[in-house]
Design a protein around this motif. Structure first.
Motif, mmCIF file in Angstrom:
data_model
loop_
_atom_site.group_PDB
_atom_site.id
_atom_site.type_symbol
_atom_site.label_atom_id
_atom_site.label_comp_id
_atom_site.label_asym_id
_atom_site.label_seq_id
_atom_site.Cartn_x
_atom_site.Cartn_y
_atom_site.Cartn_z
ATOM 1 N N ASP A 147 0.822 -1.202 0.000
ATOM 2 C CA ASP A 147 0.000 0.000 0.000
ATOM 3 C C ASP A 147 0.859 1.256 0.000
ATOM 4 O OD1 ASP A 147 -2.194 -1.606 2.336
ATOM 5 O OD2 ASP A 147 -2.351 -1.537 0.161
ATOM 6 N N VAL B 233 -4.329 3.142 1.062
ATOM 7 C CA VAL B 233 -4.046 2.077 2.029
ATOM 8 C C VAL B 233 -5.240 1.137 2.087
ATOM 9 C CG1 VAL B 233 -4.937 3.399 4.002
ATOM 10 C CG2 VAL B 233 -3.279 1.570 4.395
ATOM 11 N N ASP B 234 -4.977 -0.143 2.216
ATOM 12 C CA ASP B 234 -6.030 -1.145 2.339
ATOM 13 C C ASP B 234 -6.423 -1.249 3.804
ATOM 14 O OD1 ASP B 234 -7.791 -3.182 2.001
ATOM 15 O OD2 ASP B 234 -6.281 -4.750 1.722
#
Length: 262
Positions: free
Chosen positions: A120, A169-170
């Motif tokens: 990410d 970002v996950d």
């Protein structure tokens, strides 16, 4: 060039010098990538540390090329090589003290994860920027982006935004669910609006780093150059070669150097 001195790098360099055979003359210093596994460093940073220790009198180093230029990075990474180096008495004393109390970074450095293209965006910034908090990484990224945009034309900034559509970002946390383009455009509505109508500004690299330091509330674990290069590195992976070259034209002095090296 101002650097954020890393004790683990300084210790490794001093130890490499100390481990060489005794000699009354300065000797070459053999360094390999294996010496810095997990240290998240590069040739420029290593040269900068050697330059710092040389100027502080811990080592006596002989650089080839324009090692003490009046402008640009100091030493200039593309034009400088370390010919020979020796520990001074002050350096020997420093190494002895560091050996008795080794830097904490030596205990965790080799296990540090490596930033890869599938990581990410903000996690890459955290890793390379020595930032422990995801929200700090997001805020600092936004400030770096804002400072970059101020130097660019509205058209050029729009070109960059058009290519930044991966997830920042996950995460399941809604507050952090953003595209990189959202960070580039700025989460502050007023700042975003002004960015679309104002002419590009002109300021030097010192002002660029000053803004990152003062506006960003930097954690004690990092510094402005480190953060800027981390954001640059993650950003360049998202952009085409055309956009990368376009941005470089707007960046001043050392900022452009970091952009090109990232």
């Amino acid at each position: 060039m101002a650097i954020e001195l890393k004790e683990d790098l300084a210790y490794i360099l001093l130890k490499k010098m100390s481990d060489r055979p005794d000699s009354s003359e300065p000797l070459p210093l053999s360094l390999t990538a294996a010496d810095f596994v997990g240290r998240n460093t590069d040739r420029t940073e290593i040269l900068a540390h050697l330059d710092y220790m040389n100027q502080k009198g811990y080592i006596k180093a002989d650089f080839s090329g324009d090692a003490y230029a009046d402008s640009g990075p100091n030493p200039l990474p593309d034009n400088v090589e370390l010919q020979s180096v020796e520990l001074t008495p002050s350096g020997q004393d420093l190494f002895k003290r560091m050996s008795e109390n080794p830097p904490e970074g030596l205990q965790s450095g080799p296990s540090t994860p490596i930033a890869t293209k599938d990581m990410d965006f903000l996690k890459k910034v955290m890793l390379k920027g020595h930032i422990s908090d995801i929200y700090d990484a997001r805020d600092l990224t936004e400030i770096v982006f804002r400072t970059m945009r101020d130097l660019m034309t509205t058209e050029a900034a729009g070109n960059v935004a058009s290519e930044l559509h991966t997830s920042a970002v996950d995460t399941d946390k809604k507050a952090a669910q953003e595209e990189v383009a959202d960070l580039w455009k700025d989460s502050n509505p007023l700042v975003r609006f002004l960015s679309q109508i104002r002419p590009k500004l002109k300021f030097d690299d010192k002002t660029f780093f000053f803004r990152i330091e003062k506006e960003g509330g930097l954690p004690k674990t990092t510094g402005p150059q480190t953060v800027v290069k981390a954001v640059f590195s993650a950003t360049k992976e998202e952009l085409s070669n055309e956009r990368v070259a376009e941005i470089a034209e707007f960046m001043p002095g050392e900022v452009r150097t970091l952009w090109e090296e990232a």
